[in-house]
Motif scaffolding. Structure first.
Motif, PDB file in Angstrom:
ATOM      1  N   ASP A 151       0.824  -1.198   0.000  1.00  0.00           N
ATOM      2  CA  ASP A 151       0.000   0.000   0.000  1.00  0.00           C
ATOM      3  C   ASP A 151       0.870   1.265   0.000  1.00  0.00           C
ATOM      4  OD1 ASP A 151      -2.532   1.286   0.267  1.00  0.00           O
ATOM      5  OD2 ASP A 151      -2.021   1.696   2.367  1.00  0.00           O
ATOM      6  N   GLY A 152       2.169   1.099   0.234  1.00  0.00           N
ATOM      7  CA  GLY A 152       3.072   2.234   0.367  1.00  0.00           C
ATOM      8  C   GLY A 152       3.724   2.655  -0.934  1.00  0.00           C
ATOM      9  N   ILE A 153       4.577   3.647  -0.841  1.00  0.00           N
ATOM     10  CA  ILE A 153       5.304   4.144  -2.009  1.00  0.00           C
ATOM     11  C   ILE A 153       6.805   4.260  -1.694  1.00  0.00           C
ATOM     12  CG2 ILE A 153       3.285   5.519  -2.727  1.00  0.00           C
ATOM     13  CD1 ILE A 153       4.895   8.065  -2.008  1.00  0.00           C
ATOM     14  N   VAL A 154       7.582   4.253  -2.771  1.00  0.00           N
ATOM     15  CA  VAL A 154       8.991   4.626  -2.637  1.00  0.00           C
ATOM     16  C   VAL A 154       9.073   6.062  -3.125  1.00  0.00           C
ATOM     17  CG1 VAL A 154      11.352   4.194  -3.391  1.00  0.00           C
ATOM     18  CG2 VAL A 154       9.804   2.275  -2.921  1.00  0.00           C
ATOM     19  N   ALA A 155       9.324   6.976  -2.205  1.00  0.00           N
ATOM     20  CA  ALA A 155       9.281   8.405  -2.522  1.00  0.00           C
ATOM     21  C   ALA A 155      10.669   8.943  -2.826  1.00  0.00           C
ATOM     22  CB  ALA A 155       8.689   9.180  -1.342  1.00  0.00           C
ATOM     23  N   TYR A 156      10.707   9.912  -3.758  1.00  0.00           N
ATOM     24  CA  TYR A 156      11.971  10.596  -4.058  1.00  0.00           C
ATOM     25  C   TYR A 156      11.847  12.108  -3.870  1.00  0.00           C
ATOM     26  CZ  TYR A 156       9.481  10.622  -8.554  1.00  0.00           C
ATOM     27  OH  TYR A 156       8.514  10.747  -9.526  1.00  0.00           O
ATOM     28  N   ALA A 157      10.626  12.587  -3.587  1.00  0.00           N
ATOM     29  CA  ALA A 157      10.463  14.027  -3.363  1.00  0.00           C
ATOM     30  C   ALA A 157       9.464  14.282  -2.237  1.00  0.00           C
ATOM     31  CB  ALA A 157      10.009  14.725  -4.640  1.00  0.00           C
ATOM     32  N   ARG A 158       9.652  15.391  -1.548  1.00  0.00           N
ATOM     33  CA  ARG A 158       8.765  15.818  -0.462  1.00  0.00           C
ATOM     34  C   ARG A 158       8.442  17.285  -0.668  1.00  0.00           C
ATOM     35  NH1 ARG A 158      11.701  15.076   4.839  1.00  0.00           N
ATOM     36  NH2 ARG A 158      12.971  16.643   3.838  1.00  0.00           N
ATOM     37  N   ASP A 159       7.160  17.587  -0.676  1.00  0.00           N
ATOM     38  CA  ASP A 159       6.710  18.964  -0.901  1.00  0.00           C
ATOM     39  C   ASP A 159       7.395  19.559  -2.132  1.00  0.00           C
ATOM     40  OD1 ASP A 159       4.952  18.847   1.235  1.00  0.00           O
ATOM     41  OD2 ASP A 159       6.383  19.679   2.661  1.00  0.00           O
ATOM     42  N   GLY A 160       7.503  18.742  -3.176  1.00  0.00           N
ATOM     43  CA  GLY A 160       8.008  19.222  -4.463  1.00  0.00           C
ATOM     44  C   GLY A 160       9.520  19.333  -4.564  1.00  0.00           C
ATOM     45  N   GLU A 161      10.245  18.941  -3.497  1.00  0.00           N
ATOM     46  CA  GLU A 161      11.706  19.024  -3.536  1.00  0.00           C
ATOM     47  C   GLU A 161      12.302  17.631  -3.502  1.00  0.00           C
ATOM     48  OE1 GLU A 161      13.819  22.806  -1.412  1.00  0.00           O
ATOM     49  OE2 GLU A 161      12.689  21.449  -0.125  1.00  0.00           O
ATOM     50  N   LEU A 162      13.304  17.384  -4.356  1.00  0.00           N
ATOM     51  CA  LEU A 162      13.974  16.085  -4.325  1.00  0.00           C
ATOM     52  C   LEU A 162      14.559  15.857  -2.935  1.00  0.00           C
ATOM     53  CD1 LEU A 162      15.881  16.025  -7.742  1.00  0.00           C
ATOM     54  CD2 LEU A 162      13.869  14.662  -7.086  1.00  0.00           C
ATOM     55  N   LEU A 163      14.378  14.656  -2.399  1.00  0.00           N
ATOM     56  CA  LEU A 163      14.916  14.346  -1.064  1.00  0.00           C
ATOM     57  C   LEU A 163      16.427  14.519  -1.038  1.00  0.00           C
ATOM     58  CD1 LEU A 163      12.798  11.184  -0.219  1.00  0.00           C
ATOM     59  CD2 LEU A 163      12.616  13.461   0.811  1.00  0.00           C
ATOM     60  N   GLY A 164      17.070  14.132  -2.146  1.00  0.00           N
ATOM     61  CA  GLY A 164      18.523  14.232  -2.206  1.00  0.00           C
ATOM     62  C   GLY A 164      19.031  15.669  -2.103  1.00  0.00           C
ATOM     63  N   ASP A 165      18.150  16.647  -2.370  1.00  0.00           N
ATOM     64  CA  ASP A 165      18.559  18.049  -2.272  1.00  0.00           C
ATOM     65  C   ASP A 165      18.556  18.562  -0.831  1.00  0.00           C
ATOM     66  OD1 ASP A 165      18.872  18.117  -4.967  1.00  0.00           O
ATOM     67  OD2 ASP A 165      17.046  19.272  -5.389  1.00  0.00           O
ATOM     68  N   THR A 166      17.746  17.908   0.027  1.00  0.00           N
ATOM     69  CA  THR A 166      17.599  18.450   1.386  1.00  0.00           C
ATOM     70  C   THR A 166      17.993  17.453   2.472  1.00  0.00           C
ATOM     71  OG1 THR A 166      15.284  17.749   1.389  1.00  0.00           O
ATOM     72  CG2 THR A 166      15.716  20.024   0.744  1.00  0.00           C
ATOM     73  N   GLU A 167      18.150  16.180   2.106  1.00  0.00           N
ATOM     74  CA  GLU A 167      18.464  15.148   3.103  1.00  0.00           C
ATOM     75  C   GLU A 167      19.726  14.401   2.694  1.00  0.00           C
ATOM     76  OE1 GLU A 167      16.863  14.755   5.837  1.00  0.00           O
ATOM     77  OE2 GLU A 167      14.966  15.799   5.486  1.00  0.00           O
ATOM     78  N   ARG A 168      20.180  13.541   3.589  1.00  0.00           N
ATOM     79  CA  ARG A 168      21.357  12.728   3.262  1.00  0.00           C
ATOM     80  C   ARG A 168      20.967  11.448   2.531  1.00  0.00           C
ATOM     81  NH1 ARG A 168      25.026  12.019   8.317  1.00  0.00           N
ATOM     82  NH2 ARG A 168      26.477  11.378   6.708  1.00  0.00           N
TER      83      ARG A 168
END
Ligand SMILES: Nc1nc2c(c(=O)[nH]1)N[C@H]1C(S)=C(S)[C@@H](COP(=O)(O)O)O[C@H]1N2
Ligand SMILES: [Mo]
Length: 167
Positions: A104-121
């Motif tokens: 039922d879940g997802i593999v996410a690559y963005a949060r609130d329109g920003e790539l996770l790699g841009d804001t997280e490790r």
């Protein structure tokens, strides 16, 4: 213990941390299909609001973009006996969820329109509704089908206490 002593990868949650590039998720227990952010972004995206609730009481809600876990699992053959999915992180963190909950879940690559790699490790993360924040694995590295007997404890396949958390 040498590497060759590890016959069952489930015995060692960190088994292939050295051989799988950060920022990619591999589906299945072997070498097969591996997706980085750009490969995931080519698949049909879903956008969903999820709340991450920590045992400490902290809660955060955001809009996550990613690919349904079901779609990724469909890219490889999954044994029909599969009861759980084991979700492992590049940092050694690892959870084991009943397949129905995990799909039922997802593999996410963005949060609130920003790539996770841009804001997280980390650049990929597992998200699902009605799953405790503790089980929403950051830095997702592998999605692995497992077959457990009714009397097998899925916690046995989990590593949720890290000495040195990375994320
Ligand atoms: N790989 C990894 N994923 C993890 C953790 C971790 O230490 N490593 N901590 C978990 C816990 S306990 C919580 S509450 C959430 C916190 O997510 P947040 O930092 O986005 O709020 O991530 C979960 N996923
Ligand atoms: Mo947490």
């Amino acid at each position: 213990m040498t590497e060759s002593d590890v016959s069952d990868p489930l015995d060692d949650p960190s088994e292939d941390r050295r051989t799988t590039a950060p920022g990619t998720v591999t589906v299945g227990s072997g070498s097969g299909p591996t997706f980085g952010v750009s490969a995931l972004a080519e698949l049909e995206a879903v956008e969903r609001a999820y709340t991450i609730a920590c045992a400490s009481g902290e809660r955060t809600t955001a809009r996550w973009t990613g690919v349904p876990a079901l779609e990724l699992l469909d890219t490889t053959s999954t044994p029909p006996e599969t009861t759980h999915l084991r979700l492992a992180s590049h940092d050694g963190y690892c959870v084991c969820l009943p397949i129905h909950d995990a799909l039922d879940g997802i593999v996410a690559y963005a949060r609130d329109g920003e790539l996770l790699g841009d804001t997280e490790r980390y650049s990929l993360r597992f998200l699902a509704a009605d799953i405790s924040g503790e089980r929403l694995v950051k830095g997702l590295r592998r999605i692995e089908p497992v077959e457990l007997d009714a009397n097998d404890d899925p916690d046995r396949l989990e590593t949720v206490t890290l000495d040195t958390p990375t994320y």
